[in-house]
Design an enzyme around this catalytic site. Structure first.
Site, mmCIF file in Angstrom:
data_model
loop_
_atom_site.group_PDB
_atom_site.id
_atom_site.type_symbol
_atom_site.label_atom_id
_atom_site.label_comp_id
_atom_site.label_asym_id
_atom_site.label_seq_id
_atom_site.Cartn_x
_atom_site.Cartn_y
_atom_site.Cartn_z
ATOM 1 N N LYS A 174 0.440 -1.620 -0.014
ATOM 2 C CA LYS A 174 -0.146 -0.025 0.071
ATOM 3 C C LYS A 174 0.625 1.766 0.090
ATOM 4 O O LYS A 174 0.775 2.157 -0.738
ATOM 5 C CB LYS A 174 -0.851 -0.342 1.014
ATOM 6 C CG LYS A 174 -1.364 1.024 1.482
ATOM 7 C CD LYS A 174 -2.827 2.001 0.780
ATOM 8 C CE LYS A 174 -2.892 2.954 0.912
ATOM 9 N NZ LYS A 174 -4.054 3.451 0.256
ATOM 10 N N CYS A 195 -2.974 11.494 2.240
ATOM 11 C CA CYS A 195 -1.884 9.434 1.353
ATOM 12 C C CYS A 195 -1.149 10.169 1.568
ATOM 13 O O CYS A 195 -0.020 9.405 1.162
ATOM 14 C CB CYS A 195 -2.798 9.070 0.787
ATOM 15 S SG CYS A 195 -5.133 8.619 1.646
HETATM 16 N N1 SAJ Z 1 -2.098 15.510 -8.143
HETATM 17 C C1 SAJ Z 1 -0.678 15.781 -9.100
HETATM 18 N N2 SAJ Z 1 -0.128 15.419 -10.176
HETATM 19 C C2 SAJ Z 1 -1.278 14.527 -10.516
HETATM 20 C C3 SAJ Z 1 -2.195 13.971 -9.792
HETATM 21 C C4 SAJ Z 1 -2.151 13.861 -8.949
HETATM 22 O O1 SAJ Z 1 -0.295 16.781 -8.632
HETATM 23 O O2 SAJ Z 1 -0.711 13.597 -11.848
HETATM 24 C C5 SAJ Z 1 -2.368 16.089 -6.867
HETATM 25 C C6 SAJ Z 1 -3.689 16.311 -6.336
HETATM 26 O O3 SAJ Z 1 -3.781 17.402 -7.442
HETATM 27 C C7 SAJ Z 1 -3.349 16.040 -5.260
HETATM 28 C C8 SAJ Z 1 -2.695 15.015 -4.432
HETATM 29 O O4 SAJ Z 1 -1.698 14.404 -6.447
HETATM 30 O O5 SAJ Z 1 -2.787 17.394 -4.726
HETATM 31 C C9 SAJ Z 1 -3.355 13.620 -4.888
HETATM 32 O O6 SAJ Z 1 -3.960 13.404 -4.903
HETATM 33 P P1 SAJ Z 1 -4.706 11.919 -6.174
HETATM 34 O O7 SAJ Z 1 -6.113 11.266 -6.919
HETATM 35 O O8 SAJ Z 1 -3.529 11.617 -6.973
HETATM 36 O O9 SAJ Z 1 -4.286 11.289 -4.656
HETATM 37 P P2 SAJ Z 1 -5.570 10.833 -3.579
HETATM 38 O O10 SAJ Z 1 -5.067 11.291 -2.078
HETATM 39 O O11 SAJ Z 1 -6.641 11.686 -3.488
HETATM 40 O O12 SAJ Z 1 -5.768 9.390 -3.343
HETATM 41 C C10 SAJ Z 1 -4.310 8.307 -3.110
HETATM 42 C C11 SAJ Z 1 -4.865 7.124 -3.843
HETATM 43 N N3 SAJ Z 1 -3.164 6.762 -4.383
HETATM 44 C C12 SAJ Z 1 -3.044 5.907 -6.017
HETATM 45 O O13 SAJ Z 1 -3.790 6.298 -6.253
HETATM 46 C C13 SAJ Z 1 -1.353 5.504 -5.134
HETATM 47 C C14 SAJ Z 1 -5.635 6.408 -3.860
HETATM 48 O O14 SAJ Z 1 -6.211 5.216 -4.651
HETATM 49 C C15 SAJ Z 1 -5.414 5.467 -2.330
HETATM 50 O O15 SAJ Z 1 -6.593 5.050 -2.017
HETATM 51 C C16 SAJ Z 1 -5.390 6.969 -1.831
HETATM 52 O O16 SAJ Z 1 -4.182 8.190 -2.075
HETATM 53 C C17 SAJ Z 1 -5.298 6.643 0.016
HETATM 54 O O17 SAJ Z 1 -5.932 6.350 0.483
HETATM 55 O O18 SAJ Z 1 -4.577 6.512 -0.322
#
Ligand code: SAJ
Length: 429
Positions: free
Chosen positions: A205, A259
């Protein structure tokens, strides 16, 4: 179908409880915060997640989901409590996990299964939870099943992903793993994989979220380099990703949520091996300063200006502000940023006036303003969250309200040509 007690009715526990109930299990939903229970009883859902209200209502109305104020005996205990990270102490706060252990031990029976879904440092299931549960006099693996099965759902798409995502199940022995697989098999359409032990599942994870955070760190460093070369990072990344083995994520104002900014540190709780991972974290955290520098370049001096930040949710189309880059930028501009704010009176830097607006966030502790109020007389607007609403902004209407037509689009959701034609200076990351 089995009886299940879900511990913790937050972003993961509440949809999980409703999912199990809607798949015919007899579910008791418990939260230590009694206001969560009473609000749910009054039909209030405290989380902004698409489809969740109807999903939970269905579970409650069918009678399959019951909200409880005390932990009850159950064939399965599914633990979805928060595990915050104390960044000063560099330690995970496992107090909620321990509290669940303390509460479950007295009701634990031979043949029950305890599944920890919360994200935890490797070794927590066997090193922290197991000894507490064994105070019941029962032995994990022999008398009761003990398993780690990390949640992996993406906020904004939780209900779909709860069903469709693959699951990783790691029990303390084969019987434990089998018992948990049996429960997940009742609603998971994705593949259910098993690991040798709970520690591997915990590690998996963490490296998933670390992969994403580190990849975004690379994207953010690329964006800073592209800025130095005067080129568009988004175009460069899009072209680079045309290669079949390249898949760079998108840069932005930093990484928020509960996360990605936290989980990579969990890997290092009992290890000194965080080099690349720690650097990526720092690059991502440094992006708010980079945005402040871009702002300062465009408005010449931030002192005395009015800046509107659109978006304080941590990402697009959700209402969650935990570790939000937009809020960190607001604080950076008001209190922290030194280079971008020239000293005006013997070294004491003057801050800009910062207004925030977010159509998805309801938080009485924040001074949220309407779009009109936030942008009136603004010298610059920063898009800090990729909400769909912001993609529909009208540059002419916005420009007429503003003092200077400057926009920093950190999520690249605007058409830069359209905004330039409306007289805007457009910078994007
Ligand atoms: N972000 C970027 N660039 C990107 C993608 C995201 O800057 O290309 C930023 C987003 O704007 C945000 C942050 O990253 O601020 C996190 O967003 P996210 O959509 O990547 O992830 P979370 O935190 O909403 O959810 C993540 C997910 N993990 C993965 O995709 C590996 C989700 O599947 C998990 O279940 C979740 O963490 C968790 O609970 O751990």
């Amino acid at each position: 179908m089995s009886s299940v007690c879900v511990h913790g009715l937050g972003y993961i526990g509440l949809p999980t409880a409703a999912m199990l109930a809607n798949y015919d299990h007899d579910v008791s939903g418990y939260d230590a915060d009694t206001t969560v229970i009473s609000e749910l009883r009054d039909g209030e859902i405290h989380l902004d997640e698409p489809g969740l209200r109807a999903f939970v209502t269905q579970a409650l109305e069918s009678g399959k989901l019951e909200l409880v104020e005390e932990i009850v005996p159950a064939k399965y205990h599914v633990v979805c409590v928060p595990t915050p990270f104390d960044s000063d102490e560099k330690a995970a706060d496992l107090s909620y996990v321990r509290a669940v252990g303390d509460a479950v031990a007295p009701v634990l029976r031979t043949g029950d299964t305890v599944i920890l879904e919360s994200t935890v440092p490797p070794g927590t299931t066997t090193g922290t939870l197991q000894p507490i549960l064994e105070e019941s006099g029962l032995t994990a693996g022999d008398d009761f099943a003990l398993v780690h099965c990390p949640e992996t759902v993406l906020p904004g798409n939780i209900i779909t992903e709860l069903r469709q995502n693959a699951r990783i199940v790691g029990g303390v022995n084969g019987i434990s793993t089998e018992s948990a697989v049996h429960l997940y098999d009742s609603f998971v359409e994705g593949e259910i994989h098993t690991t040798a032990d709970p520690t591997t599942a915990e590690f998996v994870k963490l490296i998933q979220n670390t992969f994403r955070d580190t990849n975004i760190g690379l994207a953010n460093e690329i964006a800073r380099l592209a800025n130095d070369y005067g080129i568009d990072s988004r175009e460069a990344i899009e072209m680079a990703n045309e290669h079949p083995r390249v898949d760079i994520l998108q840069p932005g104002p930093g990484v928020g949520g509960h996360c990605l900014p936290v989980d990579p540190w969990f890997l290092g709780v009992d290890s000194d091996e965080l080099d690349l991972i720690a650097t990526a974290r720092q690059v991502n955290d440094g992006m708010v300063e980079f945005v402040a520098e871009l702002l300062a370049e465009e408005v010449n001096s931030l002192a005395g200006t009015r800046i509107a930040i659109l978006g304080v949710a941590y990402k697009g189309n959700v209402g969650d502000t935990r570790m939000s880059p937009g809020l960190r930028l607001a604080r950076e501009l008001q209190h922290g940023h030194r280079q971008a704010v020239p000293a005006t009176d013997g070294g004491s830097p003057e801050s800009p006036a910062v207004a925030i607006h977010d159509p998805h966030v309801e938080d009485p502790t924040l001074d949220l303003q309407t779009l009109e109020a936030a942008t009136i007389d603004a010298d610059a607007v920063v898009i800090a969250t990729g909400h769909d609403e912001f993609g529909d902004l009208d540059p002419h209407a916005l420009g007429e309200r503003m003092a200077q037509r400057t926009i920093i689009d950190t999520k690249a959701i605007l058409d830069p040509e359209r905004w330039r034609e409306a007289g805007f200076t457009v910078r994007r990351i």
